[in-house]
Design an enzyme around this catalytic site. Structure first.
Site, PDB file in Angstrom:
ATOM      1  N   CYS A 142       0.820  -1.202   0.000  1.00 40.13           N
ATOM      2  CA  CYS A 142       0.000   0.000   0.000  1.00 40.13           C
ATOM      3  C   CYS A 142       0.864   1.267   0.000  1.00 40.13           C
ATOM      4  O   CYS A 142       1.685   1.454   0.899  1.00 40.13           O
ATOM      5  CB  CYS A 142      -0.901  -0.005   1.231  1.00 40.13           C
ATOM      6  N   LYS A 171     -10.467  -8.825   7.651  1.00 42.47           N
ATOM      7  CA  LYS A 171      -9.837  -8.130   8.782  1.00 42.47           C
ATOM      8  C   LYS A 171     -10.037  -8.884  10.091  1.00 42.47           C
ATOM      9  O   LYS A 171     -11.148  -9.331  10.397  1.00 42.47           O
ATOM     10  CB  LYS A 171     -10.415  -6.723   8.906  1.00 42.47           C
ATOM     11  N   VAL A 220      -5.957   1.167   7.450  1.00 50.40           N
ATOM     12  CA  VAL A 220      -4.507   1.231   7.497  1.00 50.40           C
ATOM     13  C   VAL A 220      -4.080   2.278   6.468  1.00 50.40           C
ATOM     14  O   VAL A 220      -4.815   2.527   5.504  1.00 50.40           O
ATOM     15  CB  VAL A 220      -3.834  -0.130   7.185  1.00 50.40           C
ATOM     16  N   GLU A 234      -5.145   7.515   8.779  1.00 50.92           N
ATOM     17  CA  GLU A 234      -5.046   8.487   7.678  1.00 50.92           C
ATOM     18  C   GLU A 234      -3.570   8.869   7.511  1.00 50.92           C
ATOM     19  O   GLU A 234      -2.954   9.457   8.385  1.00 50.92           O
ATOM     20  CB  GLU A 234      -5.901   9.739   7.874  1.00 50.92           C
ATOM     21  N   SER A 235      -3.019   8.527   6.355  1.00 53.42           N
ATOM     22  CA  SER A 235      -1.565   8.562   6.172  1.00 53.42           C
ATOM     23  C   SER A 235      -0.949   9.934   6.396  1.00 53.42           C
ATOM     24  O   SER A 235       0.081  10.055   7.073  1.00 53.42           O
ATOM     25  CB  SER A 235      -1.198   8.035   4.783  1.00 53.42           C
TER      26      SER A 235
END
Length: 247
Positions: A34, A61, A74, A87-88
């Site tokens: 990802c 999950k 994630v 939230e990246s």
């Protein structure tokens, strides 16, 4: 020591037992391929923050993951005594502020900080359709023309690497694999983008980037399997940023 993601690390699925959580540091809930999750690992490696990784199978999950993180997103990080954050871009900014280390990645000036966030968002937009919807690579080629104009110094942040450089890197890291995985559909001549080419060479020589990355061959294998609809446990990938749901 910073933990490098093993190439064949386990993906935890529904019904799996809760693994041991790091009681003394940062735990990262991730998915191996990802690009959003890679943002967080890049920031941790750049800041030299020790961390442990737990990879989640987002098509199945684990119950314990949903208990800790009801939205099931994630990347997420967890620290002792605190609820997970996700939230990246939010997590990456938090890491920079929480773990000062030898350097701060985000600038202190509010305008420059906002500017870098805007650039990061705009640069990654052309990649969405190709990565997540198997669309034509034309948007990437047009996007690269625009990005070439935006790169006015050695880095997008200026004379040294900054927040925006880390946040957009995972997409550029995948460019060669995107071309390999779709022969004829996406052909990139980097001589047309000399500033981007030099920037990518600088990034590839960065030890923290090297410690976070997968090989081009690994990405290519994954992308081919994803676009064939391969749903095996080892290759399923579902980014959890809004536009990337179901990847």
């Amino acid at each position: 020591m910073v933990r490098k993601i093993p190439g064949k690390s386990k993906d935890f699925q529904e019904g799996s037992a809760l693994p041991k959580i790091n009681d003394n540091g940062v735990t990262v809930y991730s998915m191996r391929f990802c690009p959003y999750a890679e943002r967080v690992r890049l920031m941790l490696n750049t800041k030299h923050v020790p961390y442990e990784v737990i990879n989640i199978d987002l098509k199945s999950k684990p119950e314990w993951f949903l208990e800790r993180n009801p939205l099931g997103k994630v990347p997420a990080i967890e620290e002792p005594g605190k609820k997970p954050l996700f939230e990246s871009l939010v997590v990456a900014e938090y890491i920079d502020e929480q773990f000062k280390g030898n350097r701060e990645v985000l600038p202190s000036d509010p305008y420059e900080k906002a500017r870098q966030k805007v650039i990061a968002q705009n640069i990654t937009t052309p990649f969405y359709g190709v990565l997540f919807k198997n669309e034509s690579g034309d948007a990437i080629l047009k996007g690269l023309e625009d990005v070439e104009k935006m790169l006015t110094s050695e880095y997008f942040a200026g004379s040294s690497q900054g927040f925006v450089d880390l946040m957009v890197w995972p997409w550029f890291e995948r460019l060669a694999s995107l071309a390999d995985a779709r022969p004829g559909a996406l052909q990139i001549d980097f001589s047309c983008y000399p500033k981007i080419k030099l920037w990518m060479e600088r990034k590839l020589n960065d030890p923290d980037v090297k410690d976070t990355a997968y090989s081009q061959e690994t990405f290519t294998t994954f992308l081919k399997a994803r676009w064939r609809g391969n749903r095996t446990r080892t290759l399923v990938f579902d980014s959890t940023e809004d536009l990337a749901q179901g990847f």
